[in-house]
Scaffold this motif. Sequence first.
Motif, PDB file in Angstrom:
ATOM      1  N   MET A  77       8.922  -9.644   3.145  1.00 33.56           N
ATOM      2  CA  MET A  77       7.475  -9.666   2.922  1.00 33.56           C
ATOM      3  C   MET A  77       7.211  -9.449   1.441  1.00 33.56           C
ATOM      4  O   MET A  77       7.391  -8.349   0.916  1.00 33.56           O
ATOM      5  CB  MET A  77       6.814  -8.570   3.766  1.00 33.56           C
ATOM      6  N   GLU A  78       6.888 -10.533   0.765  1.00 34.77           N
ATOM      7  CA  GLU A  78       6.662 -10.400  -0.680  1.00 34.77           C
ATOM      8  C   GLU A  78       5.352  -9.690  -0.945  1.00 34.77           C
ATOM      9  O   GLU A  78       4.490  -9.602  -0.067  1.00 34.77           O
ATOM     10  CB  GLU A  78       6.678 -11.784  -1.344  1.00 34.77           C
ATOM     11  N   LEU A  79       5.246  -9.211  -2.129  1.00 32.85           N
ATOM     12  CA  LEU A  79       4.139  -8.304  -2.443  1.00 32.85           C
ATOM     13  C   LEU A  79       2.987  -9.106  -3.030  1.00 32.85           C
ATOM     14  O   LEU A  79       2.859  -9.248  -4.234  1.00 32.85           O
ATOM     15  CB  LEU A  79       4.627  -7.230  -3.408  1.00 32.85           C
ATOM     16  N   THR A  80       2.188  -9.672  -2.155  1.00 32.42           N
ATOM     17  CA  THR A  80       1.017 -10.379  -2.650  1.00 32.42           C
ATOM     18  C   THR A  80      -0.168  -9.438  -2.654  1.00 32.42           C
ATOM     19  O   THR A  80      -0.065  -8.265  -2.283  1.00 32.42           O
ATOM     20  CB  THR A  80       0.702 -11.589  -1.758  1.00 32.42           C
ATOM     21  N   PHE A  81      -1.294  -9.974  -3.038  1.00 37.03           N
ATOM     22  CA  PHE A  81      -2.506  -9.161  -3.122  1.00 37.03           C
ATOM     23  C   PHE A  81      -2.953  -8.712  -1.734  1.00 37.03           C
ATOM     24  O   PHE A  81      -3.299  -7.549  -1.523  1.00 37.03           O
ATOM     25  CB  PHE A  81      -3.589  -9.993  -3.809  1.00 37.03           C
ATOM     26  N   GLU A  82      -2.874  -9.652  -0.775  1.00 32.84           N
ATOM     27  CA  GLU A  82      -3.305  -9.312   0.576  1.00 32.84           C
ATOM     28  C   GLU A  82      -2.392  -8.288   1.224  1.00 32.84           C
ATOM     29  O   GLU A  82      -2.840  -7.456   2.013  1.00 32.84           O
ATOM     30  CB  GLU A  82      -3.355 -10.573   1.425  1.00 32.84           C
ATOM     31  N   THR A  83      -1.104  -8.345   0.874  1.00 31.68           N
ATOM     32  CA  THR A  83      -0.184  -7.358   1.423  1.00 31.68           C
ATOM     33  C   THR A  83      -0.527  -5.960   0.922  1.00 31.68           C
ATOM     34  O   THR A  83      -0.502  -4.996   1.693  1.00 31.68           O
ATOM     35  CB  THR A  83       1.246  -7.723   1.018  1.00 31.68           C
ATOM     36  N   ILE A  84      -0.843  -5.870  -0.359  1.00 29.87           N
ATOM     37  CA  ILE A  84      -1.204  -4.558  -0.914  1.00 29.87           C
ATOM     38  C   ILE A  84      -2.478  -4.034  -0.248  1.00 29.87           C
ATOM     39  O   ILE A  84      -2.558  -2.860   0.143  1.00 29.87           O
ATOM     40  CB  ILE A  84      -1.385  -4.670  -2.439  1.00 29.87           C
ATOM     41  N   ILE A  85      -3.452  -4.931  -0.074  1.00 35.03           N
ATOM     42  CA  ILE A  85      -4.697  -4.528   0.599  1.00 35.03           C
ATOM     43  C   ILE A  85      -4.403  -4.068   2.017  1.00 35.03           C
ATOM     44  O   ILE A  85      -4.927  -3.057   2.486  1.00 35.03           O
ATOM     45  CB  ILE A  85      -5.695  -5.707   0.630  1.00 35.03           C
ATOM     46  N   PHE A  86      -3.520  -4.818   2.692  1.00 30.20           N
ATOM     47  CA  PHE A  86      -3.220  -4.444   4.072  1.00 30.20           C
ATOM     48  C   PHE A  86      -2.541  -3.094   4.146  1.00 30.20           C
ATOM     49  O   PHE A  86      -2.863  -2.289   5.018  1.00 30.20           O
ATOM     50  CB  PHE A  86      -2.339  -5.500   4.743  1.00 30.20           C
ATOM     51  N   TYR A  87      -1.598  -2.818   3.240  1.00 32.35           N
ATOM     52  CA  TYR A  87      -0.933  -1.518   3.294  1.00 32.35           C
ATOM     53  C   TYR A  87      -1.907  -0.389   3.011  1.00 32.35           C
ATOM     54  O   TYR A  87      -1.855   0.665   3.673  1.00 32.35           O
ATOM     55  CB  TYR A  87       0.234  -1.468   2.305  1.00 32.35           C
ATOM     56  N   ALA A  88      -2.796  -0.595   2.059  1.00 29.74           N
ATOM     57  CA  ALA A  88      -3.789   0.442   1.775  1.00 29.74           C
ATOM     58  C   ALA A  88      -4.667   0.699   2.994  1.00 29.74           C
ATOM     59  O   ALA A  88      -4.892   1.857   3.385  1.00 29.74           O
ATOM     60  CB  ALA A  88      -4.653   0.018   0.582  1.00 29.74           C
ATOM     61  N   LEU A  89      -5.113  -0.394   3.644  1.00 30.93           N
ATOM     62  CA  LEU A  89      -5.945  -0.232   4.838  1.00 30.93           C
ATOM     63  C   LEU A  89      -5.177   0.432   5.970  1.00 30.93           C
ATOM     64  O   LEU A  89      -5.719   1.257   6.707  1.00 30.93           O
ATOM     65  CB  LEU A  89      -6.456  -1.590   5.307  1.00 30.93           C
ATOM     66  N   ALA A  90      -3.896   0.077   6.106  1.00 34.45           N
ATOM     67  CA  ALA A  90      -3.102   0.639   7.194  1.00 34.45           C
ATOM     68  C   ALA A  90      -2.925   2.138   7.021  1.00 34.45           C
ATOM     69  O   ALA A  90      -3.104   2.910   7.974  1.00 34.45           O
ATOM     70  CB  ALA A  90      -1.754  -0.055   7.257  1.00 34.45           C
ATOM     71  N   ILE A  91      -2.611   2.563   5.789  1.00 30.74           N
ATOM     72  CA  ILE A  91      -2.433   4.000   5.553  1.00 30.74           C
ATOM     73  C   ILE A  91      -3.757   4.736   5.755  1.00 30.74           C
ATOM     74  O   ILE A  91      -3.811   5.800   6.391  1.00 30.74           O
ATOM     75  CB  ILE A  91      -1.861   4.225   4.145  1.00 30.74           C
ATOM     76  N   PHE A  92      -4.830   4.137   5.267  1.00 29.60           N
ATOM     77  CA  PHE A  92      -6.172   4.723   5.413  1.00 29.60           C
ATOM     78  C   PHE A  92      -6.517   4.938   6.885  1.00 29.60           C
ATOM     79  O   PHE A  92      -6.882   6.040   7.315  1.00 29.60           O
ATOM     80  CB  PHE A  92      -7.140   3.740   4.755  1.00 29.60           C
ATOM     81  N   ILE A  93      -6.328   3.861   7.691  1.00 31.67           N
ATOM     82  CA  ILE A  93      -6.675   3.939   9.112  1.00 31.67           C
ATOM     83  C   ILE A  93      -5.796   4.942   9.841  1.00 31.67           C
ATOM     84  O   ILE A  93      -6.286   5.753  10.631  1.00 31.67           O
ATOM     85  CB  ILE A  93      -6.565   2.548   9.745  1.00 31.67           C
ATOM     86  N   SER A  94      -4.492   4.924   9.559  1.00 37.18           N
ATOM     87  CA  SER A  94      -3.598   5.825  10.281  1.00 37.18           C
ATOM     88  C   SER A  94      -3.918   7.278   9.978  1.00 37.18           C
ATOM     89  O   SER A  94      -4.036   8.102  10.896  1.00 37.18           O
ATOM     90  CB  SER A  94      -2.150   5.524   9.899  1.00 37.18           C
ATOM     91  N   VAL A  95      -4.091   7.587   8.688  1.00 37.94           N
ATOM     92  CA  VAL A  95      -4.356   8.973   8.306  1.00 37.94           C
ATOM     93  C   VAL A  95      -5.670   9.453   8.907  1.00 37.94           C
ATOM     94  O   VAL A  95      -5.746  10.521   9.521  1.00 37.94           O
ATOM     95  CB  VAL A  95      -4.373   9.100   6.771  1.00 37.94           C
ATOM     96  N   PHE A  96      -6.710   8.625   8.811  1.00 35.10           N
ATOM     97  CA  PHE A  96      -7.991   9.101   9.293  1.00 35.10           C
ATOM     98  C   PHE A  96      -8.083   9.133  10.812  1.00 35.10           C
ATOM     99  O   PHE A  96      -8.800   9.958  11.366  1.00 35.10           O
ATOM    100  CB  PHE A  96      -9.137   8.291   8.708  1.00 35.10           C
ATOM    101  N   SER A  97      -7.330   8.236  11.494  1.00 33.62           N
ATOM    102  CA  SER A  97      -7.402   8.327  12.956  1.00 33.62           C
ATOM    103  C   SER A  97      -6.640   9.534  13.463  1.00 33.62           C
ATOM    104  O   SER A  97      -7.018  10.120  14.476  1.00 33.62           O
ATOM    105  CB  SER A  97      -6.879   7.050  13.600  1.00 33.62           C
ATOM    106  N   VAL A  98      -5.583   9.944  12.765  1.00 27.90           N
ATOM    107  CA  VAL A  98      -4.915  11.181  13.187  1.00 27.90           C
ATOM    108  C   VAL A  98      -5.782  12.390  12.849  1.00 27.90           C
ATOM    109  O   VAL A  98      -5.903  13.327  13.645  1.00 27.90           O
ATOM    110  CB  VAL A  98      -3.522  11.272  12.542  1.00 27.90           C
TER     111      VAL A  98
END
Lengths: 99, 170
Positions: B1-22
């Motif tokens: 999975m190369e590091l494109t702009f959308e990938t970076i956005i997705f990782y930021a959103l994923a960490i955000f969602i996981s942390v806040f849902s816990v």
Amino acid sequence: MEYYLIVSAIMFFAGIYGFFTRRNTLAILISIELILNATDINFAVFNRFLFPTGLEGHFFALFSIAISAAETAVAIAIMINIYRNIRNIQVKNLNEMKW
Amino acid sequence: MELTFETIIFYALAIFISVFSVMTVCTRHIVRSATYLLFVLFGTAGIYFLLGYTFLGSVQIMVYAGGIVVLYVFSILLTSGDGDRAEKLKRSKLIAGLGATIGGAAIVLFITLTHKFTTITDPEPIETNIKTIGHALLGSDKYGYVLPFEAVSILLLACIVGGLLIARKR
């Protein structure tokens, strides 16, 4: 695609954990919202990655949002009614269904 | 999975969602719990925008963040008494809940990661046209959704009447 599913699985099981361990009815309702939201993400992700020409998952997520809004409104009405009757909404105080 | 702009956005959103849902289910104050739920819903709308479903994302923000969370905060402030802090559970029940959660999560993640999805390798997120959505939502042909649309409208009407009937003053 699996990364999206991992995110929604984490959200779903956070909701399950809250549903099991909280003792406030509003906190239980918040956990239910988390669960419904995780399923909405799954609908949208499956539609985008498996059937990108269709719109079925999109509409399922849309109707799911509408139904969860209706469910929340009725549940909060019930809880306000309970609070008006017994001045408390903790689960352990709800031991009769009729006043 | 190369590091494109959308990938970076997705990782930021994923960490955000996981942390806040816990944090939503672990915090003690219920008002904070509702606030973290609002953040989770915003992150979900971000995921919809990332997938190209702009209409779904804006519906998510309007209905959830604009309607449901406000309703939650109102009802929390109406019903908050001495018992608005989560009380301590018994340790056996806590362990049982945690065990069920982790077991279920392990099974779901195992199935998800070992199943081979026949996925399209790199779908570019095409934004769906709003005209297409409208024609599909109100069309009565094979892929039309006018029947569930009307069913949802009747459900919302019943929900309005039921909410008023339940919460009225006697």
